[in-house]
Enzyme design. Structure first.
Site, PDB file in Angstrom:
ATOM      1  N   ASP A  79       0.845  -1.199   0.000  1.00 60.14           N
ATOM      2  CA  ASP A  79       0.000   0.000   0.000  1.00 60.14           C
ATOM      3  C   ASP A  79       0.879   1.246   0.000  1.00 60.14           C
ATOM      4  O   ASP A  79       1.872   1.311   0.707  1.00 60.14           O
ATOM      5  CB  ASP A  79      -0.954   0.030   1.189  1.00 60.14           C
ATOM      6  CG  ASP A  79      -2.068   1.028   0.940  1.00 60.14           C
ATOM      7  OD1 ASP A  79      -2.973   0.709   0.141  1.00 60.14           O
ATOM      8  OD2 ASP A  79      -2.014   2.150   1.476  1.00 60.14           O
TER       9      ASP A  79
HETATM   10  C1  LIG Z   1       2.752   8.715  -6.069  1.00 58.12           C
HETATM   11  C2  LIG Z   1       2.397   7.636  -7.068  1.00 58.12           C
HETATM   12  C3  LIG Z   1       1.457   6.645  -6.778  1.00 58.12           C
HETATM   13  N1  LIG Z   1       1.174   5.689  -7.692  1.00 58.12           N
HETATM   14  C4  LIG Z   1       0.200   4.614  -7.411  1.00 58.12           C
HETATM   15  C5  LIG Z   1       0.808   3.401  -6.713  1.00 58.12           C
HETATM   16  C6  LIG Z   1      -0.408   2.655  -6.241  1.00 58.12           C
HETATM   17  O1  LIG Z   1      -0.825   1.767  -7.292  1.00 58.12           O
HETATM   18  C7  LIG Z   1      -1.442   3.760  -6.075  1.00 58.12           C
HETATM   19  C8  LIG Z   1      -1.800   3.902  -4.641  1.00 58.12           C
HETATM   20  O2  LIG Z   1      -2.873   3.075  -4.336  1.00 58.12           O
HETATM   21  P1  LIG Z   1      -2.779   1.714  -3.507  1.00 58.12           P
HETATM   22  O3  LIG Z   1      -4.051   1.636  -2.724  1.00 58.12           O
HETATM   23  O4  LIG Z   1      -1.484   1.609  -2.785  1.00 58.12           O
HETATM   24  O5  LIG Z   1      -2.773   0.588  -4.634  1.00 58.12           O
HETATM   25  P2  LIG Z   1      -3.836   0.258  -5.771  1.00 58.12           P
HETATM   26  O6  LIG Z   1      -5.236   0.606  -5.337  1.00 58.12           O
HETATM   27  O7  LIG Z   1      -3.356   0.847  -7.068  1.00 58.12           O
HETATM   28  O8  LIG Z   1      -3.703  -1.307  -5.903  1.00 58.12           O
HETATM   29  P3  LIG Z   1      -4.031  -2.450  -4.782  1.00 58.12           P
HETATM   30  O9  LIG Z   1      -4.662  -1.799  -3.565  1.00 58.12           O
HETATM   31  O10 LIG Z   1      -4.969  -3.412  -5.463  1.00 58.12           O
HETATM   32  O11 LIG Z   1      -2.680  -3.042  -4.476  1.00 58.12           O
HETATM   33  O12 LIG Z   1      -0.827   4.981  -6.548  1.00 58.12           O
HETATM   34  C9  LIG Z   1       1.797   5.674  -8.934  1.00 58.12           C
HETATM   35  O13 LIG Z   1       1.521   4.794  -9.768  1.00 58.12           O
HETATM   36  N2  LIG Z   1       2.735   6.624  -9.224  1.00 58.12           N
HETATM   37  C10 LIG Z   1       3.072   7.618  -8.354  1.00 58.12           C
HETATM   38  O14 LIG Z   1       3.935   8.461  -8.680  1.00 58.12           O
END
Ligand SMILES: Cc1cn([C@H]2C[C@H](O)[C@@H](COP(=O)(O)OP(=O)(O)OP(=O)(O)O)O2)c(=O)[nH]c1=O
Length: 209
Positions: A79
């Site tokens: 997360d």
């Molecule tokens: C800051 C930042 C975040 N993110 C993404 C990473 C995570 O996928 C998302 C944060 O949400 P999360 O809740 O961590 O993950 P998710 O909902 O995408 O997937 P799951 O819960 O099923 O594992 O933001 C980027 O892709 N690039 C960036 O620069």
């Protein structure tokens, strides 16, 4: 060289295509499930405890979802959140939420935190990684235009450093893959502890001989 090494299997308990791409980048064989874990911070829960709990709950839900045998199976949950001062930024609910995030990030440095939990029915490894990111000063025109690209909607902090959002960033200190959602520098030693193969399978073959 004798090779009695039996690789463990990995389940990525995440719907994130970015986490899948990062695992694929280092040639980890894995299957993927998308667990439905409610993301709601509890009163008094620190951001660090919150994301560690979610990573654990996603990994655990992954183990529950699979109908494979759990023997030799590891489930990986992660997360990511953005911390601007003491303000927690998750995915933007709407444009107003996104705009207030961009105003908080503009011209300043923030933290991106990712918690990892690699769990089997018997053992568990947990890690948390912080990367510092500094944003450029953003104009209203840039903020409006970035929202219209559609990229911010499913990203913690409302931006994707791996995409168009790279143009918002002035500097980064620490792990890049951590910002994208899966810190490989922390993950690789965890994979090794769990005997999960990546491109360097000879690591265990040598340890095993
Ligand atoms: C800051 C930042 C975040 N993110 C993404 C990473 C995570 O996928 C998302 C944060 O949400 P999360 O809740 O961590 O993950 P998710 O909902 O995408 O997937 P799951 O819960 O099923 O594992 O933001 C980027 O892709 N690039 C960036 O620069």
């Amino acid at each position: 060289m004798p090779n009695s090494f039996a690789a463990s299997r990995l389940l990525l308990a995440s719907g994130s295509p970015r986490r899948a791409a990062l695992l694929a980048q280092i040639a980890v064989p894995f299957s993927q499930v998308t667990p439905a874990v409610p993301e709601q911070r509890q009163a008094g829960e620190s951001p660090q405890d919150y994301i560690q709990r979610l990573a654990h709950d996603k990994a655990e839900a992954g183990l529950q979802l699979t109908d494979e045998s759990n023997a030799g199976l590891w489930s990986l949950g992660a997360d990511t959140l953005v911390l601007a001062g003491d303000r927690v930024l998750e995915k933007p609910r709407d444009f107003a939420d996104f705009e207030s995030m961009m105003r908080a990030l503009s011209g300043t440095e923030h933290s991106v935190l990712t918690a990892l939990c690699l769990r089997s029915t018997e053992r568990q490894f947990s890690r948390q990684v912080e990367t510092r990111v500094r944003f450029r000063h953003l104009t209203t025109t840039q903020i409006d235009a970035y929202w219209r690209t559609g990229e911010p909607a499913d990203k913690a902090g409302g931006y994707g450093i791996q995409g168009l959002g790279a143009a918002l960033v002035e500097s980064i200190s620490g792990s890049y893959s951590n910002v994208v959602g899966l810190p490989l520098e922390a993950l690789v030693p965890m994979l090794e502890h769990a005997a999960i193969p990546y491109w360097c399978e000879s690591y265990w073959q040598e340890a095993d001989s």
